[in-house]
Design an enzyme around this catalytic site. Structure first.
Site, PDB file in Angstrom:
ATOM      1  N   HIS A  26       0.833  -1.203   0.000  1.00 44.03           N
ATOM      2  CA  HIS A  26       0.000   0.000   0.000  1.00 44.03           C
ATOM      3  C   HIS A  26       0.866   1.252   0.000  1.00 44.03           C
ATOM      4  CE1 HIS A  26      -2.394   3.289   1.672  1.00 44.03           C
ATOM      5  NE2 HIS A  26      -3.442   2.668   1.152  1.00 44.03           N
ATOM      6  N   HIS A  91      -8.208   0.103  -3.609  1.00 42.21           N
ATOM      7  CA  HIS A  91      -6.907   0.196  -4.278  1.00 42.21           C
ATOM      8  C   HIS A  91      -6.681  -0.993  -5.204  1.00 42.21           C
ATOM      9  CE1 HIS A  91      -5.646   3.736  -2.186  1.00 42.21           C
ATOM     10  NE2 HIS A  91      -5.611   3.146  -1.003  1.00 42.21           N
TER      11      HIS A  91
END
Length: 146
Positions: A26, A91
């Site tokens: 991330h 995401h």
């Protein structure tokens, strides 16, 4: 976790031609996130996998886009993308596929770069493996017993 990633690589690799592997995190303003992703990539290299790179969706460098562009500029036949994420969130569904030139909801496709066809394979998040739950439970139990 490296064992799970290794199994994903083996499942997704065609065995035809050259391969590069991208471990995607991330990204965070906290240093341990980058260290975790880098550690897993290093473990894969120690396990004998070649051409393993780290990339981050946001906050950290190198970015997914920069690593992916570097990879496709190489003489590579396939790219395996391994998201080091717990769950399939925004995401993984919306951001990263575009960065690795995949259409929404597609986990594998081919692209043409400089006249060469490159297959991109996008693995499920590592959190989808039930063994990860066991690892987390062991860590929690170890802390409570300490």
């Amino acid at each position: 976790m490296a064992t799970i990633l290794s199994e994903r690589i083996d499942e997704l690799t065609s065995g035809k031609g050259s391969r590069m592997i991208m471990v995607v995190g991330h990204g965070s303003r906290l240093p341990y996130n980058k260290e975790t992703v880098t550690f897993q990539a290093d473990q894969l290299t120690k396990m004998g996998y070649e051409n393993v790179r780290c990339a981050f969706n946001e906050f950290d460098e190198p970015t997914v886009e920069s690593v992916f562009n570097e990879m496709i500029s190489q003489d590579v036949d396939e790219i395996i993308v391994l998201p080091l994420f717990i769950s399939l969130g925004a995401h993984l569904k919306n951001d990263i596929p575009k960065k690795i030139r995949l259409a929404d909801w597609i986990s594998e496709d081919s692209l043409v770069h400089d006249g060469r066809s490159i297959t991109v394979r996008y693995a499920a998040p590592i959190g989808s493996d039930p063994r990860l739950t066991d690892v987390i439970a062991e860590k929690i139990m170890g802390r409570w017993q300490a």
